[in-house]
Design an enzyme around this catalytic site. Structure first.
Site, mmCIF file in Angstrom:
data_model
loop_
_atom_site.group_PDB
_atom_site.id
_atom_site.type_symbol
_atom_site.label_atom_id
_atom_site.label_comp_id
_atom_site.label_asym_id
_atom_site.label_seq_id
_atom_site.Cartn_x
_atom_site.Cartn_y
_atom_site.Cartn_z
ATOM 1 N N GLU A 85 0.848 -1.191 0.000
ATOM 2 C CA GLU A 85 0.000 0.000 0.000
ATOM 3 C C GLU A 85 0.882 1.239 0.000
ATOM 4 O O GLU A 85 0.627 2.212 -0.701
ATOM 5 C CB GLU A 85 -0.912 0.003 1.242
ATOM 6 N N ASP B 299 -7.380 1.504 8.017
ATOM 7 C CA ASP B 299 -6.004 1.995 7.827
ATOM 8 C C ASP B 299 -5.888 3.437 8.294
ATOM 9 O O ASP B 299 -5.504 4.326 7.537
ATOM 10 C CB ASP B 299 -5.599 1.872 6.349
#
Ligand code: ZN
Ligand code: ZN
Length: 443
Positions: A307, A335
């Site tokens: 990511e 997140d």
């Protein structure tokens, strides 16, 4: 196998038939601890990244998931090297510096040059080459705390675009004030970008106190010069992986309820808030729901790889599953640290807003308010949202998140067990509501 996991599995087998199992609301916390202690920092493409993948496969299997597998993708590997930044005459001091992710190295002997300061990326864009050519550009944009993290979106362009804009005007390197809200002397890393159209120059961040220090020095001595060294390496293309696990649905197994986090982290801390807490959370959610009875739809946990380098795992997932995205009935990602959830936002069709309002009623006792229908679902999940997958965001309180984000200080002791248990409750309620209904959230 860890003792608590063994005990959990034993508890499942003893109590499942009686259906009296008391949920282990510390499971997310324990998994977060396990990942940060046993694997620690896990920058994408590294040996530690591979250890994290093995850790995830092993623990998802032990937690009772029906299927566990990995999906590979190619990525450019970046390795941090030693970095130093020294102020030369008349002040003779070192500043706390870290390379931005993806940055090239300086020449071995470093770069010696005058520094020119800009208050913002916009101010740099308006500058002329005459003031910048051959110098080190310093972009000194400050960031404020806010619950939603909106300031990050406003400021992060300094980090991602600074090297491109500085190089357009002939700068030798760029250093930025860390994109962060702490006055501690930690520099915040994070990904930066190059453009094929302009020269690649080294890019680094200095801590907020050092940025304040440098600004004061420049006020006294505008012709200040700096010595910057960075020994990063870009070894080329390597493999990383998304790790995927499923609890198979009882009546509509082809319909996928996707919950996710990202497995990779930056290399300075142990990636506890970003994003081991999210990993521990979604791994626990599927396992605990299965204990309460098999869901009607399939719950798919996706731990995205890379990511941090630019959503590479999410893009690979979307490409690999392109023919099946219409069967993804829902997606969400955790997140944004480990603080408590305070708001529910959705990104669903108009007709589904009644379902979201109903879901909100089930969450209200956790002190969660109802927000808007503009949710993007989380960084990796935004890739799926753009392809039509309905999403929700369970917004975590981000007031303190950017004190630690991408620093050496992002470690497990910052994770609050009580807040994470509140997250777990909200995620279980939300995931079950979708997995045990036939709602079409696209409508
Ligand atoms: Zn993250
Ligand atoms: Zn991050």
């Amino acid at each position: 196998m860890k003792i608590w996991l063994t005990m959990l599995i034993a508890a499942i087998s003893i109590n499942l038939s009686a259906n009296e199992l008391k949920l282990d609301n510390s499971l997310a916390y324990k998994l977060t601890e396990s990942l940060t202690v046993e694997v620690g920092p896990r920058i994408a493409g590294s040996a530690a990244d591979e250890r994290a993948v093995v850790w995830a496969e092993k623990n998802l299997t032990a937690l009772g998931y029906d299927k566990v597998w990995r999906e590979a993708f190619d990525m450019p590997y970046w390795q941090r090297g030693a970095a130093s930044l020294t102020v030369k005459a008349p002040f003779h001091q070192s500043l706390v510096v870290t390379a931005l992710g993806g940055s090239i190295a300086t020449p071995v002997n470093g770069i010696d040059s005058n520094v020119v300061m800009f208050a913002s990326l916009e101010q740099l864009k308006q500058a002329t080459a005459k003031n910048v050519k051959g110098k080190i550009v310093f972009i000194n944009t400050s960031m404020e705390k806010d619950q939603e993290g909106n300031f990050y979106g406003e400021v992060v362009g300094v980090r991602s675009q600074g090297a491109i804009e500085a190089a357009k005007l002939g700068a030798q390197a760029v250093i930025i004030r860390s994109v962060g809200t702490s006055l501690n002397r930690f520099a915040h890393t994070g990904v930066m970008r190059y453009s094929d159209k302009v020269t690649r120059i080294p890019a680094a961040a200095i801590s907020v106190p050092d940025a304040i220090q440098l600004e004061k020095m420049l006020a006294l001595e505008p012709n200040l010069s700096l010595h910057l060294t960075m020994q990063n390496k870009l070894p080329g293309t390597v493999k990383s992986h998304n790790v995927i696990a499923e609890i198979t649905g009882s009546t509509r197994p082809d319909e996928i309820v996707l919950i996710s986090a990202h497995l990779d982290s930056w290399d300075q801390g142990t990636g506890a808030l970003d994003d081991a807490a999210g990993v521990g959370l979604v791994m626990a959610v599927g396992a605990l729901i299965k204990q309460q009875g098999r869901p009607e739809r399939t719950i798919r946990v996706v731990l995205f790889g890379n990511e941090e380098g630019g959503l590479l795992g999410a893009k690979a997932y979307a490409a690999k599953h392109a023919n099946n995205l219409d069967k993804h009935v829902f997606a969400s990602e955790s997140d944004f640290g480990a603080d408590r959830i305070w708001r529910l936002d959705s990104g669903v069709g108009e007709k589904s807003l009644a379902f979201i309002a109903d879901l909100h009623k089930k969450l209200a006792h956790l002190d969660i308010s109802l927000g808007n229908n503009d949710a993007y679902g989380g960084p990796d999940v935004s890739v799926l949202k753009a392809l039509g997958v309905p999403v929700v965001t369970l917004l975590q309180d981000g007031t303190d998140y950017f004190d630690y984000h991408h620093t050496a200080n992002d470690t497990f002791d910052k994770v609050n067990a009580e807040a994470l248990a509140q997250n777990l409750a909200a995620w279980i309620i939300t995931t079950k509501a979708v997995a045990n209904s036939d709602i079409d959230l696209r409508q």
